[in-house]
Design a protein around this motif. Structure first.
Motif, short mmCIF file in Angstrom:
data_model
loop_
_atom_site.label_atom_id
_atom_site.label_comp_id
_atom_site.label_asym_id
_atom_site.label_seq_id
_atom_site.Cartn_x
_atom_site.Cartn_y
_atom_site.Cartn_z
N GLU A 5 51.24 39.19 26.69
CA GLU A 5 51.20 40.32 25.75
C GLU A 5 49.91 41.11 25.91
OE1 GLU A 5 53.90 38.51 22.10
OE2 GLU A 5 51.77 37.99 22.23
N ARG A 6 48.80 40.41 26.08
CA ARG A 6 47.52 41.09 26.30
C ARG A 6 47.55 41.87 27.62
NH1 ARG A 6 42.37 37.42 24.61
NH2 ARG A 6 42.87 37.19 22.42
N TYR A 7 48.06 41.22 28.65
CA TYR A 7 48.18 41.87 29.97
C TYR A 7 49.02 43.15 29.86
CZ TYR A 7 49.75 42.70 34.75
OH TYR A 7 50.04 43.29 35.95
N ARG A 8 50.14 43.05 29.20
CA ARG A 8 51.04 44.20 29.03
C ARG A 8 50.35 45.32 28.24
NH1 ARG A 8 54.81 41.83 26.39
NH2 ARG A 8 55.39 40.61 28.19
N ASN A 13 49.24 50.51 27.45
CA ASN A 13 48.81 51.28 26.28
C ASN A 13 47.88 52.41 26.68
OD1 ASN A 13 47.30 52.05 23.83
ND2 ASN A 13 48.51 50.41 22.91
N LEU A 14 48.16 53.62 26.22
CA LEU A 14 47.37 54.80 26.58
C LEU A 14 45.98 54.81 25.97
CD1 LEU A 14 50.10 57.58 26.51
CD2 LEU A 14 49.22 56.29 28.47
N TYR A 15 45.66 53.87 25.09
CA TYR A 15 44.28 53.72 24.61
C TYR A 15 43.36 53.43 25.79
CZ TYR A 15 40.14 51.52 22.59
OH TYR A 15 38.85 51.19 22.29
N PHE A 16 43.85 52.65 26.73
CA PHE A 16 43.07 52.29 27.91
C PHE A 16 43.19 53.41 28.94
CE2 PHE A 16 44.47 48.40 25.84
CZ PHE A 16 43.25 47.80 25.60
N ASP A 17 42.05 53.76 29.56
CA ASP A 17 42.09 54.86 30.53
C ASP A 17 42.93 54.48 31.74
OD1 ASP A 17 40.36 53.58 32.57
OD2 ASP A 17 38.74 53.95 31.16
N GLU A 18 43.30 55.49 32.50
CA GLU A 18 44.20 55.27 33.64
C GLU A 18 43.60 54.30 34.66
OE1 GLU A 18 46.78 57.75 36.96
OE2 GLU A 18 45.58 58.83 35.49
N GLU A 19 42.31 54.42 34.91
CA GLU A 19 41.66 53.52 35.87
C GLU A 19 41.79 52.06 35.44
OE1 GLU A 19 37.16 52.70 37.62
OE2 GLU A 19 37.59 54.59 36.63
N THR A 20 41.61 51.80 34.17
CA THR A 20 41.74 50.44 33.65
C THR A 20 43.18 49.95 33.76
OG1 THR A 20 39.88 50.75 32.13
CG2 THR A 20 41.45 48.99 31.59
N ARG A 21 44.12 50.80 33.36
CA ARG A 21 45.53 50.40 33.44
C ARG A 21 45.93 50.09 34.88
NH1 ARG A 21 46.11 55.03 30.26
NH2 ARG A 21 47.45 55.96 31.85
N LEU A 22 45.46 50.92 35.83
CA LEU A 22 45.77 50.69 37.25
C LEU A 22 45.14 49.39 37.75
CD1 LEU A 22 45.45 54.30 38.70
CD2 LEU A 22 47.54 52.94 38.44
N GLU A 23 43.90 49.12 37.33
CA GLU A 23 43.24 47.87 37.73
C GLU A 23 44.06 46.68 37.26
OE1 GLU A 23 39.21 45.25 36.82
OE2 GLU A 23 39.11 47.42 36.52
N VAL A 24 44.50 46.71 36.01
CA VAL A 24 45.28 45.59 35.47
C VAL A 24 46.61 45.45 36.19
CG1 VAL A 24 46.43 44.72 33.40
CG2 VAL A 24 44.13 45.68 33.22
N ARG A 25 47.28 46.57 36.41
CA ARG A 25 48.57 46.50 37.12
C ARG A 25 48.43 45.97 38.54
NH1 ARG A 25 49.85 52.36 35.64
NH2 ARG A 25 50.16 52.19 33.41
N GLY A 26 47.26 46.16 39.13
CA GLY A 26 47.02 45.72 40.50
C GLY A 26 46.74 44.23 40.63
N ILE A 27 46.60 43.53 39.53
CA ILE A 27 46.35 42.09 39.57
C ILE A 27 47.68 41.38 39.78
CG2 ILE A 27 45.41 40.09 38.37
CD1 ILE A 27 43.93 42.13 36.53
N THR A 28 47.80 40.68 40.90
CA THR A 28 49.06 40.00 41.20
C THR A 28 48.95 38.48 41.11
OG1 THR A 28 48.51 40.05 43.55
CG2 THR A 28 49.86 41.88 42.70
N ASP A 29 47.74 37.97 41.15
CA ASP A 29 47.52 36.53 41.08
C ASP A 29 47.63 36.05 39.63
OD1 ASP A 29 46.68 33.90 41.26
OD2 ASP A 29 44.64 34.38 41.91
N PRO A 30 48.60 35.19 39.33
CA PRO A 30 48.76 34.70 37.95
C PRO A 30 47.51 34.04 37.38
CG PRO A 30 50.65 34.05 39.29
CD PRO A 30 49.62 34.64 40.22
N GLN A 31 46.73 33.35 38.22
CA GLN A 31 45.50 32.72 37.74
C GLN A 31 44.46 33.77 37.36
OE1 GLN A 31 44.65 29.98 40.99
NE2 GLN A 31 45.39 28.28 39.75
#
Length: 131
Positions: A5-8, A13-31
């Protein structure tokens, strides 16, 4: 809120800037996702320290805003006198230190607290003297 839920939230959420959202979406390693979102970054003996990056367990402007809001609420609990006396903020030479100092100042000011923000790098003893 669980890790997914935090990851999503941080990735959508548009509160977070686009750079942050892209960084999070780019994380593929579950750990890596787990490490960034399993907890909130905590204060230690040296203050709030951690890896820089997106997530609740990282140093970033969103974590700075959250912890500064907690400080603001504490200052406001001491009434108008505490708010008038204010808070002094300095920064050091670490990465993002000036940006984090500004984020903290903005949160405090939004809460009606007087802020004294140094405009350049300062040594700790100068901050202590200012306080």
């Amino acid at each position: 809120m669980n890790i997914q839920e935090r990851y999503r939230l941080w990735s959508e959420n548009l509160y977070f800037d686009e750079e942050t959202r892209l960084e999070v979406r780019g994380i593929t390693d579950p750990q890596e996702i787990e490490d960034r979102f399993y907890t909130d970054l905590e204060f230690g003996t040296g203050g709030l320290r951690g890896l820089i990056g997106a997530g609740t367990n990282r140093m970033n402007k969103y974590v700075i805003r959250k912890v500064t809001q907690g400080l603001a609420e504490c200052v406001c609990d001491h009434g108008a006198e505490g708010m008038r006396r204010g808070v002094v903020i300095a920064h050091d030479s670490r990465r993002y230190s000036p940006e984090f100092a500004l984020e903290a100042a903005l949160v405090l000011a939004q809460n009606g607290i007087k802020v004294y923000l140094f405009d350049a790098l300062r040594p700790t003893p100068e901050l202590s003297f200012a306080v």
